[in-house]
Design an enzyme around this catalytic site. Structure first.
Site, PDB file in Angstrom:
ATOM      1  N   LEU A  60      53.829  33.172  -0.809  1.00 43.10           N
ATOM      2  CA  LEU A  60      52.669  33.273   0.060  1.00 43.10           C
ATOM      3  C   LEU A  60      52.799  34.633   0.746  1.00 43.10           C
ATOM      4  O   LEU A  60      53.842  34.935   1.326  1.00 43.10           O
ATOM      5  CB  LEU A  60      52.687  32.135   1.095  1.00 43.10           C
ATOM      6  CG  LEU A  60      51.360  31.669   1.694  1.00 43.10           C
ATOM      7  CD1 LEU A  60      50.399  31.209   0.603  1.00 43.10           C
ATOM      8  CD2 LEU A  60      51.593  30.536   2.684  1.00 43.10           C
ATOM      9  N   ASP A  61      51.770  35.446   0.646  1.00 40.32           N
ATOM     10  CA  ASP A  61      51.836  36.788   1.225  1.00 40.32           C
ATOM     11  C   ASP A  61      52.273  36.728   2.683  1.00 40.32           C
ATOM     12  O   ASP A  61      51.930  35.784   3.411  1.00 40.32           O
ATOM     13  CB  ASP A  61      50.480  37.486   1.148  1.00 40.32           C
ATOM     14  CG  ASP A  61      50.066  37.818  -0.275  1.00 40.32           C
ATOM     15  OD1 ASP A  61      50.960  37.886  -1.140  1.00 40.32           O
ATOM     16  OD2 ASP A  61      48.864  38.004  -0.508  1.00 40.32           O
ATOM     17  N   LYS A  62      52.993  37.753   3.112  1.00 45.01           N
ATOM     18  CA  LYS A  62      53.472  37.821   4.487  1.00 45.01           C
ATOM     19  C   LYS A  62      52.373  37.553   5.520  1.00 45.01           C
ATOM     20  O   LYS A  62      52.580  36.776   6.455  1.00 45.01           O
ATOM     21  CB  LYS A  62      54.122  39.192   4.727  1.00 45.01           C
ATOM     22  CG  LYS A  62      54.610  39.427   6.145  1.00 45.01           C
ATOM     23  CD  LYS A  62      55.202  40.825   6.294  1.00 45.01           C
ATOM     24  CE  LYS A  62      55.599  41.107   7.737  1.00 45.01           C
ATOM     25  NZ  LYS A  62      56.151  42.488   7.902  1.00 45.01           N
ATOM     26  N   THR A  64      49.591  35.922   5.177  1.00 42.29           N
ATOM     27  CA  THR A  64      48.867  34.667   4.945  1.00 42.29           C
ATOM     28  C   THR A  64      49.621  33.502   5.576  1.00 42.29           C
ATOM     29  O   THR A  64      50.846  33.424   5.492  1.00 42.29           O
ATOM     30  CB  THR A  64      48.708  34.407   3.432  1.00 42.29           C
ATOM     31  OG1 THR A  64      48.072  35.535   2.826  1.00 42.29           O
ATOM     32  CG2 THR A  64      47.868  33.173   3.175  1.00 42.29           C
ATOM     33  N   HIS A 167      47.514  38.412  -5.262  1.00 43.81           N
ATOM     34  CA  HIS A 167      46.396  38.772  -4.377  1.00 43.81           C
ATOM     35  C   HIS A 167      45.041  38.368  -4.980  1.00 43.81           C
ATOM     36  O   HIS A 167      44.025  39.003  -4.731  1.00 43.81           O
ATOM     37  CB  HIS A 167      46.381  40.272  -4.072  1.00 43.81           C
ATOM     38  CG  HIS A 167      47.532  40.723  -3.229  1.00 43.81           C
ATOM     39  ND1 HIS A 167      47.757  42.050  -2.958  1.00 43.81           N
ATOM     40  CD2 HIS A 167      48.516  40.048  -2.606  1.00 43.81           C
ATOM     41  CE1 HIS A 167      48.835  42.178  -2.199  1.00 43.81           C
ATOM     42  NE2 HIS A 167      49.315  40.958  -1.977  1.00 43.81           N
TER      43      HIS A 167
END
Length: 244
Positions: A60-62, A64, A167
């Site tokens: 999970l993106d930083k 998000t 992404h």
């Protein structure tokens, strides 16, 4: 817990195979060469908190927030990782975007690999199939001057990625012409800065709110994550303003 101790992670699901947290925005899943200065990582903090080794099943993106799932064993990690690889996991995200988004659309737009130092991906190459189901949940208009417009239009979008490209949601919403507010890579800097000043808070307004996996006995594992307090406060502020 002492005042200097790190804040405990919010555990939202746990069984004999899995544990899931509601990851806060700004927390890395694990160490990354891109963020060498960071000292907090979800993997290590969860291990310390529950006193047990865990294996992250996905990323999970930083920036998000939302559902982040770990396995307790190599065997469980292998079983559930296959579902991620084969895109059998159902995921639901909420995103605040620029403009009035479409009421309902399927984004079928192939994506090339984005560079990923941690995974050893250089980026580019042949575009791969990428599919996202997108639905508009609410539309807003706020008295915020951006560029030449006296007001700013925003939408709350529900996104369900069918494939799992890096992404993907951020790039697909940009492809639609409705980038996520706070997206420094795929969004609009002037809008991001204006909204941060208006709301008194700034970050990528993207959250994974639900994930559905299939357990070993064939039953569904449904994991829900409430919106983070800052995201919920943002939506409350928007609802109190002029809603379309």
């Amino acid at each position: 817990m002492t005042p200097d101790s790190p804040q405990l992670l919010s555990i939202i699901y746990q069984d004999e195979d899995l544990v899931a947290i509601n990851k806060p925005s700004g927390l890395l899943v694990h160490r990354s060469p891109i963020d060498k200065h960071e000292t907090r990582f979800a993997v290590q903090e969860l291990r310390n908190q529950i006193g047990q080794h865990v294996y992250p099943l996905h990323r999970l993106d930083k920036p998000t927030s939302g559902v982040l799932v770990f396995a307790f064993s190599n065997e469980a990690a292998s079983f559930y990782s296959q579902q991620f690889r084969e895109h059998d996991i159902r995921k639901t995200y909420l995103a605040l975007v620029r403009g009035y988004g479409p009421q309902k659309v399927i984004v079928d737009h192939a994506l090339t690999d984005e560079a990923d130092d941690y995974a050893g991906v250089k980026g580019g190459g042949e575009a791969k199939e990428a599919l996202t189901h997108v639905k508009c949940l609410a539309q807003y208009e706020i008295p915020l001057l951006v560029d030449r417009y006296a007001t700013t239009r925003l939408s709350l979008m529900q996104c369900e990625p069918i494939t799992g490209r890096k992404h993907q949601i951020r790039r697909h919403l940009k492809h639609l012409g409705h980038p996520i507010v706070g997206d420094s890579r795929h969004g609009k800097g002037v809008l991001n800065r204006a909204c941060e000043g208006y709301f008194g808070a700034g970050r990528l307004w993207l959250a994974c709110t639900q994930m559905v996996l299939i357990a070993r006995d064939g039953s569904e594992v449904v994991i829900n994550a409430p919106l983070a307090a800052d995201f919920q406060q943002l939506l409350t502020q928007l609802s109190d303003s002029k809603q379309r």
